[in-house]
Write an enzyme that holds these catalytic residues in place. Structure first.
Site, short mmCIF file in Angstrom:
data_model
loop_
_atom_site.label_atom_id
_atom_site.label_comp_id
_atom_site.label_asym_id
_atom_site.label_seq_id
_atom_site.Cartn_x
_atom_site.Cartn_y
_atom_site.Cartn_z
N CYS A 74 0.85 -1.08 -0.08
CA CYS A 74 0.01 -0.04 0.14
C CYS A 74 0.87 1.21 -0.03
O CYS A 74 1.75 1.36 0.88
CB CYS A 74 -0.79 0.05 1.01
SG CYS A 74 -2.02 1.62 1.18
N CYS A 212 -5.11 6.72 -3.36
CA CYS A 212 -4.50 5.48 -3.37
C CYS A 212 -3.14 5.69 -4.09
O CYS A 212 -2.82 5.69 -5.01
CB CYS A 212 -5.25 4.36 -4.33
SG CYS A 212 -4.57 2.97 -4.53
#
Length: 265
Positions: A74, A212
């Site tokens: 991530c 993101c």
């Protein structure tokens, strides 16, 4: 079990972050999902465990989506956990800036805390991302498919501000062309100021997130635009195209510490 945690966000992409260097925190998928629940828990897009690492690393990062299940990487989570680690006193100073070497499930990463203000608890963190082979950026359906730590599908659309990101993202996310595990879905549009607007539907969260990190990285590589905007903030993605690969990939953007607390799980 009583959990002590910190709540961070990277451009609105938010995380529960836990220091687990002693290895005593063991959480089930149900417990992680409970912590991330926005009505019954802390509320977050995902959970990060900072763990001890073997070898020449400051720490290891373990990432879980808000559904309680792990993902290999991530980008915004990596930037947030780097800021968290810096506040714990980890890392080394290089040319006046803290640098942190850590390993995630997709491999090693080098983060640099470009700026951190103790009073406002706001900062800028630059994160080295994995190299992307040019052959791994493939045309798929109406867009492109590539892996920047996790798989991402990128598609250009018109009128992105009013686009049905959740509905279309949910529809596309499981398309067989995106692989057995599906992929995150990014919709992009050029802005008048030259930036690229990005909106992302994230698998595991199963909703649109405000930003993101691996997604904006994927969109930068596909379009060549290094300046990107999300609903949560602006990013810069640096990389070097060599013909065979995109190397020296760095994700640069904002990080903030929201609050700290304890919760029984």
């Amino acid at each position: 079990m009583r959990i002590t945690f910190s709540k961070y966000d990277g451009a609105g992409n938010d995380f529960v972050v836990i220091d687990n260097r002693n290895g005593v925190v063991t959480l089930s998928a149900e417990q992680i999902a409970h912590l991330c629940h926005r009505r019954r828990g802390v509320g977050a897009d995902g959970l990060l465990l900072l763990c001890k690492a073997e070898g020449d690393y400051d720490f290891a990062m373990r990432y879980y989506n808000s559904d309680g299940y792990p993902a290999d990487m991530c980008g915004n989570g990596g930037r947030c956990i780097a800021a968290f680690a810096h506040r714990l006193g980890l890392g080394t100073m290089v040319e006046g800036r803290p640098r942190l070497r850590f390993v995630a499930d997709d491999g090693p990463h080098l983060a640099e805390v470009v700026m951190w203000d103790k009073e406002s608890r706001l900062g800028i963190v630059s994160l080295g991302m994995r190299e992307v082979e040019a052959a791994g950026v493939v045309r798929c359906m109406e867009g492109w498919l590539l892996n920047t730590g996790v798989p991402h599908y990128v598609q250009r659309v018109e009128d992105l501000e009013h686009y049905d990101v959740v509905g279309e993202g949910r529809r596309l996310r499981h398309m067989p062309e995106l692989g057995s595990g599906g992929a995150n879905v990014n919709f992009v549009e050029d802005l008048p100021d030259g930036r690229l607007m990005v909106r992302t539907y994230e698998r595991g969260v199963e909703d649109e997130t405000w930003a993101c990190g691996t997604g904006v990285t994927a969109c930068a590589i596909v379009t060549g635009n290094r300046l990107l905007r999300t609903r949560g903030g602006d990013f810069k993605v640096d990389f070097t195209p060599t013909g065979k690969a995109f190397t020296d990939v760095r994700l640069i953007g904002p990080v903030s510490l929201n609050f700290e607390g304890e919760m029984e799980v």
